[in-house]
Design an enzyme around this catalytic site. Structure first.
Site, PDB file in Angstrom:
ATOM      1  N   THR A  28       0.804  -1.227   0.000  1.00  0.00           N
ATOM      2  CA  THR A  28       0.000   0.000   0.000  1.00  0.00           C
ATOM      3  C   THR A  28       0.836   1.276   0.000  1.00  0.00           C
ATOM      4  O   THR A  28       0.287   2.362  -0.141  1.00  0.00           O
ATOM      5  CB  THR A  28      -0.932   0.023   1.228  1.00  0.00           C
ATOM      6  OG1 THR A  28      -0.166  -0.237   2.418  1.00  0.00           O
ATOM      7  CG2 THR A  28      -2.028  -1.020   1.098  1.00  0.00           C
ATOM      8  N   PHE A  63       0.580   3.544   9.502  1.00  0.00           N
ATOM      9  CA  PHE A  63       0.938   4.604   8.556  1.00  0.00           C
ATOM     10  C   PHE A  63       1.461   4.030   7.241  1.00  0.00           C
ATOM     11  O   PHE A  63       2.074   4.744   6.451  1.00  0.00           O
ATOM     12  CB  PHE A  63       2.003   5.523   9.176  1.00  0.00           C
ATOM     13  CG  PHE A  63       3.208   4.776   9.701  1.00  0.00           C
ATOM     14  CD1 PHE A  63       4.309   4.542   8.900  1.00  0.00           C
ATOM     15  CD2 PHE A  63       3.226   4.302  11.002  1.00  0.00           C
ATOM     16  CE1 PHE A  63       5.424   3.857   9.382  1.00  0.00           C
ATOM     17  CE2 PHE A  63       4.335   3.604  11.503  1.00  0.00           C
ATOM     18  CZ  PHE A  63       5.427   3.386  10.678  1.00  0.00           C
ATOM     19  N   TYR A  64       1.221   2.750   6.982  1.00  0.00           N
ATOM     20  CA  TYR A  64       1.734   2.087   5.783  1.00  0.00           C
ATOM     21  C   TYR A  64       0.852   2.331   4.553  1.00  0.00           C
ATOM     22  O   TYR A  64       0.440   1.399   3.876  1.00  0.00           O
ATOM     23  CB  TYR A  64       1.832   0.574   6.029  1.00  0.00           C
ATOM     24  CG  TYR A  64       3.107   0.122   6.692  1.00  0.00           C
ATOM     25  CD1 TYR A  64       4.048   1.005   7.174  1.00  0.00           C
ATOM     26  CD2 TYR A  64       3.371  -1.246   6.845  1.00  0.00           C
ATOM     27  CE1 TYR A  64       5.206   0.566   7.785  1.00  0.00           C
ATOM     28  CE2 TYR A  64       4.535  -1.695   7.442  1.00  0.00           C
ATOM     29  CZ  TYR A  64       5.440  -0.790   7.917  1.00  0.00           C
ATOM     30  OH  TYR A  64       6.594  -1.241   8.520  1.00  0.00           O
ATOM     31  N   GLY A  65       0.563   3.561   4.296  1.00  0.00           N
ATOM     32  CA  GLY A  65      -0.220   3.878   3.117  1.00  0.00           C
ATOM     33  C   GLY A  65       0.013   5.316   2.707  1.00  0.00           C
ATOM     34  O   GLY A  65       0.406   6.152   3.526  1.00  0.00           O
TER      35      GLY A  65
END
Length: 330
Positions: A28, A63-65
């Site tokens: 993502t 916060f992986y997007g």
């Protein structure tokens, strides 16, 4: 062939995971993200490669997007909604980022609880949060105290275990005194194996903590996918990293070439060689290569079963010694 596994540490010492986990960030951390079908096939392939009763260590982040930042968690919620039987096949670790702004506005405990609740809301009850992990050391508060705060959330049933990320050996010992740590996430690969890295692995081995080794392929560089600097995608975020700057990039290709020779002699891919080498650093060291491709995920998992001989290990050490890496990690 018996599939190799690993035991996590601390309060999760009874949890058996596959020797190779799965880093999910790049599913993502791109615009646009990959399709659900491609991501789901990769997730299923990894978990299907494991024996019954063994979980795959899945590494996510709140916060992986890019759009939105929570895209990784939302992807996982959709996956477990569609395939609920896979929830018990996964051990889910989620990192959180505690910003200076958040620390200034509210207490550390309130900031942490807000992050925990955010994760749980995004997962929508589809999967238990197994391990909660601050992405960096929370400054301004003793580590023992921060882990005791997180332990309160365990008592409330919000998650089961505590992890650490990007820490030094002394941090591991300090945090572990506050509450048993299940896993410590650090970067480990043939181009990221410093004395500090060795110290963290040693401290974790001493305390019975699992080491979750991210970027075992050097952000893809060590796979040999790029033969020259011009092969790097023009809009790749990697161009911002020191080791991917043109002069450093060209210099660092020498290490890749040396690893390719060793891998070819063994009849495996360079990626598998790197993953197997990281896995060989200890019984509780779990590499978590990232992959959005089902076939590649299976190949990555197979690397956990590769036995490296003393000669192989000597050859890899020699390659790392004579082919120094230029540039900082990031």
């Amino acid at each position: 062939m018996t599939t190799k596994t690993a035991q996590l540490g601390g309060t999760a010492s009874n949890v058996t995971v596959g020797k190779i986990g799965h880093g999910l960030m790049m599913m993502t951390w791109r615009d646009p993200p990959i399709s659900d079908e491609e991501a789901f096939a990769s997730l299923k392939a990894g978990m299907d490669s494991l024996p019954p009763g063994t979980k795959m260590f899945l590494n996510s982040g709140e916060f992986y997007g890019i759009n939105p930042p929570s895209a990784n968690l939302e992807l996982l919620a959709r996956f477990f909604e569609r395939y609920p039987d896979y929830a018990n096949k996964a051990f889910l670790s989620v990192k959180v980022r505690i910003s200076v702004l958040e620390r200034a506005r509210v207490s550390r405990e309130a900031a942490l609880e807000r992050k925990v609740n955010f994760i749980l809301a995004k997962l929508r009850g589809t999967k238990k949060l197994d391990l909660f992990e601050p992405a960096r050391v929370i400054h301004g508060i003793p580590l023992e105290q921060s882990t005791r705060i997180m332990a309160k959330f365990i008592a409330r049933g919000k998650f089961d275990h505590i992890g650490l990320s990007e820490v030094r050996a002394e941090h591991v010992r300090q945090a572990h005194r506050g509450h048993p740590i299940a896993a410590v996430e650090i970067e480990v690969s043939p181009w990221s194996y410093t004395e500090e890295t060795k110290d963290v692995i040693s401290a974790c081995e001493e305390l019975g903590i699992a080491v979750i080794a991210y970027s075992p392929l050097g952000h893809g560089f060590l796979t040999g996918k790029w033969k020259s600097y011009k092969d790097l995608e023009p809009d790749s975020m990697l161009r911002q990293f020191s080791r991917f700057q043109k002069d450093n990039f060209n210099h660092n290709l020498a290490l890749v070439s040396a690893l390719e020779v060793i891998a070819a002699k063994k009849g495996i891919t360079t990626a598998q060689l790197c993953i197997a080498w990281v896995a060989s650093l200890g019984p509780k060291v779990v590499p978590i290569p990232g992959s959005s491709n089902a076939r590649r995920t299976v190949d990555n998992c197979a690397a956990g079963n590769i036995e490296l001989t003393a000669e192989d290990l000597a050859d890899i050490k020699h390659a790392m010694t004579i082919n120094s890496v230029r540039g900082t990690r990031y």
